[in-house]
Design a protein around this motif. Structure first.
Motif, PDB file in Angstrom:
ATOM      1  N   SER A 176       0.863  -1.228   0.068  1.00 45.68           N
ATOM      2  CA  SER A 176      -0.003  -0.135  -0.035  1.00 45.68           C
ATOM      3  C   SER A 176       0.846   1.197   0.202  1.00 45.68           C
ATOM      4  N   ASP A 177       2.077   1.208   0.583  1.00 50.00           N
ATOM      5  CA  ASP A 177       3.000   2.338   0.672  1.00 50.00           C
ATOM      6  C   ASP A 177       3.556   2.705  -0.951  1.00 50.00           C
ATOM      7  N   LEU A 178       3.871   1.538  -1.260  1.00 50.14           N
ATOM      8  CA  LEU A 178       4.427   1.793  -2.696  1.00 50.14           C
ATOM      9  C   LEU A 178       3.205   1.872  -3.652  1.00 50.14           C
ATOM     10  N   HIS A 179       2.117   1.544  -3.451  1.00 53.92           N
ATOM     11  CA  HIS A 179       0.888   2.153  -4.459  1.00 53.92           C
ATOM     12  C   HIS A 179       0.890   3.601  -4.073  1.00 53.92           C
ATOM     13  N   LEU A 180       0.946   3.962  -3.009  1.00 56.89           N
ATOM     14  CA  LEU A 180       0.607   5.554  -2.720  1.00 56.89           C
ATOM     15  C   LEU A 180       1.704   6.287  -3.051  1.00 56.89           C
ATOM     16  N   PHE A 181       2.980   5.910  -3.061  1.00 53.19           N
ATOM     17  CA  PHE A 181       4.117   6.679  -3.697  1.00 53.19           C
ATOM     18  C   PHE A 181       3.812   6.738  -5.115  1.00 53.19           C
ATOM     19  N   ARG A 182       3.452   5.631  -5.582  1.00 60.12           N
ATOM     20  CA  ARG A 182       3.168   5.679  -7.246  1.00 60.12           C
ATOM     21  C   ARG A 182       2.229   6.643  -7.683  1.00 60.12           C
ATOM     22  N   VAL A 183       0.853   6.704  -6.900  1.00 63.37           N
ATOM     23  CA  VAL A 183      -0.133   7.399  -7.335  1.00 63.37           C
ATOM     24  C   VAL A 183       0.403   9.152  -7.058  1.00 63.37           C
ATOM     25  N   THR A 190       3.478  10.321  -7.217  1.00 66.92           N
ATOM     26  CA  THR A 190       4.514  10.359  -8.104  1.00 66.92           C
ATOM     27  C   THR A 190       3.892  10.797  -9.411  1.00 66.92           C
ATOM     28  N   LEU A 191       2.635   9.911  -9.917  1.00 64.41           N
ATOM     29  CA  LEU A 191       2.240  10.333 -11.045  1.00 64.41           C
ATOM     30  C   LEU A 191       1.357  11.399 -10.947  1.00 64.41           C
ATOM     31  N   GLN A 192       0.634  11.721  -9.874  1.00 65.42           N
ATOM     32  CA  GLN A 192      -0.174  13.099  -9.572  1.00 65.42           C
ATOM     33  C   GLN A 192       0.710  14.163  -9.866  1.00 65.42           C
ATOM     34  N   HIS A 193       1.958  14.245  -9.261  1.00 66.22           N
ATOM     35  CA  HIS A 193       3.201  15.440  -9.348  1.00 66.22           C
ATOM     36  C   HIS A 193       3.208  15.453 -10.752  1.00 66.22           C
ATOM     37  N   GLU A 194       3.758  14.253 -11.458  1.00 61.70           N
ATOM     38  CA  GLU A 194       4.207  14.462 -12.838  1.00 61.70           C
ATOM     39  C   GLU A 194       3.043  15.166 -13.707  1.00 61.70           C
ATOM     40  N   ARG A 195       1.811  14.705 -13.336  1.00 57.51           N
ATOM     41  CA  ARG A 195       0.979  15.477 -14.351  1.00 57.51           C
ATOM     42  C   ARG A 195       0.798  16.991 -13.985  1.00 57.51           C
ATOM     43  N   GLU A 196       0.983  17.182 -12.747  1.00 54.95           N
ATOM     44  CA  GLU A 196       0.865  18.794 -12.300  1.00 54.95           C
ATOM     45  C   GLU A 196       1.863  19.444 -13.047  1.00 54.95           C
ATOM     46  N   VAL A 197       3.196  18.895 -13.139  1.00 54.38           N
ATOM     47  CA  VAL A 197       4.450  19.379 -13.778  1.00 54.38           C
ATOM     48  C   VAL A 197       4.032  19.494 -15.267  1.00 54.38           C
ATOM     49  N   VAL A 198       3.461  18.521 -15.968  1.00 51.24           N
ATOM     50  CA  VAL A 198       3.189  18.600 -17.421  1.00 51.24           C
ATOM     51  C   VAL A 198       2.229  19.818 -17.825  1.00 51.24           C
ATOM     52  N   GLN A 199       1.032  19.994 -16.760  1.00 49.94           N
ATOM     53  CA  GLN A 199      -0.023  20.858 -17.024  1.00 49.94           C
ATOM     54  C   GLN A 199       0.737  22.339 -16.732  1.00 49.94           C
ATOM     55  N   GLN A 200       1.603  22.488 -15.944  1.00 49.78           N
ATOM     56  CA  GLN A 200       2.508  23.756 -15.870  1.00 49.78           C
ATOM     57  C   GLN A 200       3.330  23.944 -17.016  1.00 49.78           C
TER      58      GLN A 200
END
Length: 77
Positions: free
Chosen positions: A5-12, A14-24
Protein backbone atom coordinates in the motif's frame (compact mmCIF):
# COMPACT_ATOMS: atom_id res chain seq x y z
CA UNK A 1 10.56 -2.61 4.29
CA UNK A 2 7.60 -0.87 2.78
CA UNK A 3 4.40 -2.73 2.19
CA UNK A 4 2.42 -2.75 -1.06
CA UNK A 5 0.00 0.00 0.00
CA UNK A 6 2.92 2.37 0.68
CA UNK A 7 4.38 1.59 -2.73
CA UNK A 8 1.00 2.15 -4.40
CA UNK A 9 0.58 5.48 -2.57
CA UNK A 10 4.07 6.54 -3.66
CA UNK A 11 3.29 5.72 -7.30
CA UNK A 12 -0.03 7.61 -7.19
CA UNK A 13 1.62 10.64 -5.58
CA UNK A 14 4.45 10.58 -8.11
CA UNK A 15 2.03 10.24 -11.02
CA UNK A 16 -0.08 13.11 -9.71
CA UNK A 17 3.04 15.26 -9.36
CA UNK A 18 4.15 14.42 -12.90
CA UNK A 19 0.71 15.40 -14.25
CA UNK A 20 0.91 18.74 -12.44
CA UNK A 21 4.36 19.36 -13.91
CA UNK A 22 3.10 18.60 -17.42
CA UNK A 23 0.11 20.92 -16.93
CA UNK A 24 2.42 23.71 -15.76
CA UNK A 25 4.75 23.21 -18.72
CA UNK A 26 1.77 23.38 -21.10
CA UNK A 27 0.65 26.66 -19.52
CA UNK A 28 4.15 28.09 -19.84
CA UNK A 29 4.42 26.96 -23.47
CA UNK A 30 1.32 29.05 -24.30
CA UNK A 31 2.76 32.28 -22.87
CA UNK A 32 3.48 34.89 -25.53
CA UNK A 33 7.19 35.62 -25.60
CA UNK A 34 8.88 38.86 -26.64
CA UNK A 35 12.52 39.80 -27.10
CA UNK A 36 14.38 41.19 -24.09
CA UNK A 37 15.19 44.33 -26.06
CA UNK A 38 11.46 44.95 -26.63
CA UNK A 39 10.65 44.28 -22.97
CA UNK A 40 13.36 46.75 -21.89
CA UNK A 41 11.92 49.41 -24.20
CA UNK A 42 8.43 48.78 -22.83
CA UNK A 43 9.69 49.13 -19.25
CA UNK A 44 11.54 52.37 -20.05
CA UNK A 45 8.44 53.79 -21.75
CA UNK A 46 6.26 52.83 -18.77
CA UNK A 47 8.66 54.41 -16.26
CA UNK A 48 8.90 57.63 -18.29
CA UNK A 49 5.10 57.88 -18.63
CA UNK A 50 4.51 57.33 -14.90
CA UNK A 51 7.46 59.35 -13.59
CA UNK A 52 5.35 62.35 -12.45
CA UNK A 53 3.34 60.20 -10.03
CA UNK A 54 6.28 58.16 -8.75
CA UNK A 55 7.02 59.28 -5.21
CA UNK A 56 10.35 57.45 -5.19
CA UNK A 57 11.56 59.58 -8.09
CA UNK A 58 9.78 62.86 -7.47
CA UNK A 59 9.35 62.88 -3.70
CA UNK A 60 6.19 63.72 -1.79
CA UNK A 61 4.41 67.04 -2.36
CA UNK A 62 4.41 67.73 1.38
CA UNK A 63 5.95 66.22 4.49
CA UNK A 64 2.51 65.22 5.79
CA UNK A 65 1.67 63.21 2.68
CA UNK A 66 4.70 60.95 3.21
CA UNK A 67 3.43 57.78 4.93
CA UNK A 68 7.02 56.80 5.78
CA UNK A 69 7.96 59.96 7.66
CA UNK A 70 9.10 59.69 11.23
CA UNK A 71 6.19 60.21 13.54
CA UNK A 72 6.55 63.12 15.87
CA UNK A 73 6.40 62.25 19.50
CA UNK A 74 4.47 64.24 22.00
CA UNK A 75 6.42 65.30 25.05
CA UNK A 76 4.91 66.83 28.14
CA UNK A 77 6.89 69.40 30.06
Amino acid sequence: MTNMSDLHLFRVTTLQHEREVVQQLRREANIKRINVSQAAEDIKRFVNQHQPEDFLLMGFPSVKSNPFREKSSCTAL
